[in-house]
Design a protein around this motif. Structure first.
Motif, PDB file in Angstrom:
ATOM      1  N   THR A  62      -4.758  -5.887   3.715  1.00  0.00           N
ATOM      2  CA  THR A  62      -3.512  -6.511   4.166  1.00  0.00           C
ATOM      3  C   THR A  62      -2.748  -7.039   2.884  1.00  0.00           C
ATOM      4  OG1 THR A  62      -2.623  -7.970   5.617  1.00  0.00           O
ATOM      5  CG2 THR A  62      -4.696  -8.566   4.937  1.00  0.00           C
ATOM      6  N   PRO A  63      -1.486  -6.997   2.860  1.00  0.00           N
ATOM      7  CA  PRO A  63      -1.089  -7.667   1.662  1.00  0.00           C
ATOM      8  C   PRO A  63      -1.043  -9.024   1.488  1.00  0.00           C
ATOM      9  CG  PRO A  63       0.457  -6.104   3.003  1.00  0.00           C
ATOM     10  CD  PRO A  63      -0.606  -6.338   3.877  1.00  0.00           C
ATOM     11  N   GLY A  64      -1.402  -9.820   2.867  1.00  0.00           N
ATOM     12  CA  GLY A  64      -1.666 -11.228   2.732  1.00  0.00           C
ATOM     13  C   GLY A  64      -2.825 -11.745   1.695  1.00  0.00           C
ATOM     14  N   GLN A  65      -3.942 -10.760   1.633  1.00  0.00           N
ATOM     15  CA  GLN A  65      -4.944 -10.854   0.813  1.00  0.00           C
ATOM     16  C   GLN A  65      -4.589 -10.974  -0.905  1.00  0.00           C
ATOM     17  OE1 GLN A  65      -7.295  -7.741   3.182  1.00  0.00           O
ATOM     18  NE2 GLN A  65      -8.947  -9.155   2.229  1.00  0.00           N
ATOM     19  N   LEU A  66      -3.350 -10.254  -0.931  1.00  0.00           N
ATOM     20  CA  LEU A  66      -3.010 -10.453  -2.424  1.00  0.00           C
ATOM     21  C   LEU A  66      -2.312 -11.642  -3.076  1.00  0.00           C
ATOM     22  CD1 LEU A  66      -0.702  -7.054  -2.212  1.00  0.00           C
ATOM     23  CD2 LEU A  66      -3.119  -7.304  -2.753  1.00  0.00           C
ATOM     24  N   GLY A  67      -2.037 -12.541  -2.073  1.00  0.00           N
ATOM     25  CA  GLY A  67      -1.296 -13.808  -2.534  1.00  0.00           C
ATOM     26  C   GLY A  67       0.044 -13.628  -2.496  1.00  0.00           C
ATOM     27  N   THR A  68       0.772 -14.763  -2.359  1.00  0.00           N
ATOM     28  CA  THR A  68       2.170 -14.687  -2.596  1.00  0.00           C
ATOM     29  C   THR A  68       2.893 -14.167  -3.685  1.00  0.00           C
ATOM     30  OG1 THR A  68       2.359 -16.513  -1.086  1.00  0.00           O
ATOM     31  CG2 THR A  68       4.272 -15.870  -1.746  1.00  0.00           C
ATOM     32  N   GLU A  69       2.392 -14.564  -4.685  1.00  0.00           N
ATOM     33  CA  GLU A  69       2.945 -14.015  -6.104  1.00  0.00           C
ATOM     34  C   GLU A  69       2.961 -12.544  -6.069  1.00  0.00           C
ATOM     35  OE1 GLU A  69       2.644 -14.756 -10.894  1.00  0.00           O
ATOM     36  OE2 GLU A  69       1.340 -16.075  -9.440  1.00  0.00           O
ATOM     37  N   ARG A  70       1.668 -12.067  -6.068  1.00  0.00           N
ATOM     38  CA  ARG A  70       1.265 -10.367  -6.115  1.00  0.00           C
ATOM     39  C   ARG A  70       2.058  -9.803  -5.125  1.00  0.00           C
ATOM     40  NH1 ARG A  70      -4.473  -7.192  -6.549  1.00  0.00           N
ATOM     41  NH2 ARG A  70      -3.565  -5.225  -7.042  1.00  0.00           N
ATOM     42  N   ALA A  71       1.921 -10.171  -3.857  1.00  0.00           N
ATOM     43  CA  ALA A  71       2.334  -9.591  -2.829  1.00  0.00           C
ATOM     44  C   ALA A  71       4.147  -9.309  -2.916  1.00  0.00           C
ATOM     45  CB  ALA A  71       2.414 -10.077  -1.491  1.00  0.00           C
ATOM     46  N   VAL A  72       4.687 -10.238  -3.512  1.00  0.00           N
ATOM     47  CA  VAL A  72       6.334 -10.321  -3.559  1.00  0.00           C
ATOM     48  C   VAL A  72       6.355  -9.562  -4.905  1.00  0.00           C
ATOM     49  CG1 VAL A  72       8.344 -11.537  -4.624  1.00  0.00           C
ATOM     50  CG2 VAL A  72       6.600 -12.583  -2.630  1.00  0.00           C
ATOM     51  N   ALA A  73       5.384  -9.535  -5.736  1.00  0.00           N
ATOM     52  CA  ALA A  73       5.865  -8.589  -7.112  1.00  0.00           C
ATOM     53  C   ALA A  73       5.938  -7.200  -6.750  1.00  0.00           C
ATOM     54  CB  ALA A  73       4.737  -9.040  -8.139  1.00  0.00           C
ATOM     55  N   MET A  74       4.760  -6.464  -5.910  1.00  0.00           N
ATOM     56  CA  MET A  74       4.669  -5.481  -5.441  1.00  0.00           C
ATOM     57  C   MET A  74       5.571  -5.087  -4.680  1.00  0.00           C
ATOM     58  SD  MET A  74       1.809  -4.165  -6.749  1.00  0.00           S
ATOM     59  CE  MET A  74       2.301  -5.090  -8.117  1.00  0.00           C
ATOM     60  N   ALA A  75       6.167  -5.768  -3.828  1.00  0.00           N
ATOM     61  CA  ALA A  75       7.294  -5.470  -2.851  1.00  0.00           C
ATOM     62  C   ALA A  75       8.361  -5.433  -3.490  1.00  0.00           C
ATOM     63  CB  ALA A  75       7.456  -6.524  -1.945  1.00  0.00           C
ATOM     64  N   ARG A  76       8.921  -6.123  -4.531  1.00  0.00           N
ATOM     65  CA  ARG A  76      10.024  -5.747  -5.287  1.00  0.00           C
ATOM     66  C   ARG A  76       9.865  -4.369  -6.316  1.00  0.00           C
ATOM     67  NH1 ARG A  76      11.115 -12.439  -6.993  1.00  0.00           N
ATOM     68  NH2 ARG A  76      11.953 -12.522  -4.931  1.00  0.00           N
TER      69      ARG A  76
END
Length: 527
Positions: free
Chosen positions: A475-489
């Motif tokens: 799940t994207p939550g396991q990535l942590g906020t910084e990495r999840a946002v970086a991947m989304a962008r």
């Protein structure tokens, strides 16, 4: 022996009922989002515009053209049920024709069909199936059954045409069957001499079927070949290894499976092949359906030889993974999962019929065991569906009802062109929302370039290096906020779908006061 039309119709409907009870899970089935979403996007490119999987080239172009237009007027769930009923009805009709030709007794086709799907379900080697969610191979197997029916009576022209149609719909199902049929023709003792003028006369007599079947098969062969056109050998080699060893080893590279799973598969399928061999000896010794049933056994034997060839390739190329991937990507194990159960089910029904005709006491016990085996699977499937009526495509989600609610909200409250970063195993997101997503494990493209790009995305988003190897996150939550946002962008996602157990420091747009949800969260990615 001719059969009254009402009897034939009754048997087809009963076989259809067996298929429905065994495979009639709620939609979507495991592969239906993968295939039917492609159909819908092809006929309506605005639907899920920007999804990299849906916009990659398709390997089953004829199926898309013949069936995809239904998605213009019907919803995806309705399309799935229409496709299932059509495919199952065609399979039931083709099976009834084949079974009646070998065992012309009322209801024998129903028992043999139930045995066939039961043995496929319980004794497969590489996970192949015929009756389930709708996709191209279901219709390809219809034409394989029709070809077998013609093969029993040595009507080779009709057999080649049927196999051409099967190859046009699904190149591997039809193509491997075509290879086996060629072997049967070359070794057929009923054909007579294999050399000299008689050989060429036999070939000339089949030219109409060979030409028409060959032309039909091009409709499947050309799109399959086009998936690697104009690509470098290095890119193709990388795509092959991704396909065989990373995504589909459970179908293509069986010796790489976990030991317990590998032992179970080989044991169950090995016992089925042993039963096939023993039944063949019994049938031969009692001269049961000498010609027709022997032909079916040749087909099954050819499928076993293909599987053994695949195992030999994997073993001999163990230290050459690039060569192994290049060869193993052609599904060497696919047909044995279907052909051996097919032969065994027809052998069993033929023996039971012969036993009753000869007043053998064992025939009653054979019939009882056959009915018990098929009834056991039907009972298990029915109970499972009553206890857990969850579509197979959603069974890896933590909370099915919560997942459906989250998808419904996304469908109704987000822009149609918004891209989402979703859980790695979320098979039905596009199906339920009509929104594109960054990447999921299920949706692997078929062409080499897109496959490599897909795997790079999957690795970047969901895998991390532990030092001893790469481990996935679900799940994207396991990535942590910084990495999840970086991947989304990085991949143009405006929203992230995760779960409450792994919160992110981002604005929550769902759940809200009007739409609660205790499991899933939708975050907005700020610019």
């Amino acid at each position: 022996m001719p059969q009254p039309p009402i009897g034939r119709l009754g048997e087809v409907l009963l076989i259809l009922l067996v298929f429905f009870v065994i495979a009639g899970d709620p939609v979507p089935h495991n592969n239906e989002p993968h295939y039917l979403c492609r159909l819908k996007h092809f006929w309506d490119p605005t639907w899920c515009r920007g999804d990299v999987f849906l916009e990659s080239p398709d390997a089953h172009g004829l199926f898309v053209w013949l069936f995809g237009w239904v998605t213009i007027w019907l919803s995806l769930p309705t399309t799935a049920w229409v496709g299932r009923i059509l495919a199952w009805t065609c399979l039931a009709w083709a099976w009834q024709r084949l079974s009646w030709r070998l065992v012309p007794l009322p209801l024998s086709a129903v028992l043999s069909a139930a045995l066939w799907v039961t043995l496929i379900e319980t004794s497969h080697l590489a996970g192949e199936w015929v009756v389930g969610g709708v996709e191209a191979k279901c219709f390809a197997y219809v034409f394989v059954l029709l070809a077998l029916r013609e093969l029993v009576d040595r009507r080779w022209n009709r057999a080649w045409i049927s196999l051409g149609a099967a190859t046009a719909i699904h190149v591997l199902v039809g193509g491997w069957s075509l290879v086996i049929f060629c072997g049967i023709w070359l070794l057929d003792p009923l054909r007579g001499t294999r050399t000299g003028p008689a050989f060429f006369r036999a070939v000339r007599s089949m030219l109409p079927g060979l030409v028409l079947g060959g032309l039909l098969s091009l409709l499947g062969i050309v799109p399959a070949l086009a998936l690697t056109w104009n690509e470098t050998p290095e890119l193709i080699a990388e795509a092959n290894q991704i396909y065989v060893f990373e995504r589909l080893p459970h179908h293509l590279a069986l010796l790489t499976l976990p030991q317990s799973e590998m032992v179970l598969r080989f044991t169950l399928h090995g016992l089925l092949i042993l039963a096939f061999w023993l039944l063949a000896r019994v049938c031969r010794s009692n001269h049961i359906n000498n010609r027709g049933l022997r032909t079916i056994m040749w087909y099954a034997g050819g499928a076993v030889l293909l599987a053994l060839s695949g195992l030999a390739i994997e073993f001999l190329c163990w230290n050459e993974p690039q060569l192994a991937a290049k060869l193993l990507r052609y599904y060497w194990f696919r047909l044995t999962d279907v052909a051996v159960p097919l032969a065994v089910s027809l052998q069993v029904v033929s023996l039971i019929a012969w036993g009753f005709a000869q007043r053998k006491s064992g025939a009653v016990w054979g019939l009882a065991v056959a009915i018990w085996l098929t009834s056991l699977l039907i009972g298990v499937k029915t109970v499972e569906r009553l206890i857990r009526p969850i579509p197979p495509a959603d069974r890896q989600m933590a909370d099915h009802a919560a997942w459906v609610n989250a998808c419904d909200w996304i469908r109704d409250h987000t822009p149609p062109d918004a891209t989402f970063l979703t859980p790695r195993l979320a098979n039905s997101f596009k199906w339920r929302t009509g929104r594109p997503e960054v990447v999921t494990r299920k949706d692997i493209p078929q062409d080499a370039r897109s496959m490599v790009a897909w795997f790079e995305r999957l690795q970047n988003v969901f895998y991390y290096n532990t030092g001893s190897g790469e481990e996935p996150t679900n799940t994207p939550g396991q990535l942590g906020t910084e990495r999840a946002v970086a991947m989304a962008r990085r991949y143009g996602a405006a929203y992230i779908v995760s779960d409450h157990n792994h919160p992110l420091v981002l604005p929550v747009v769902y759940p809200n006061r009007k739409h609660p949800n205790d499991t899933y969260v939708v975050y907005a990615v700020e610019d």
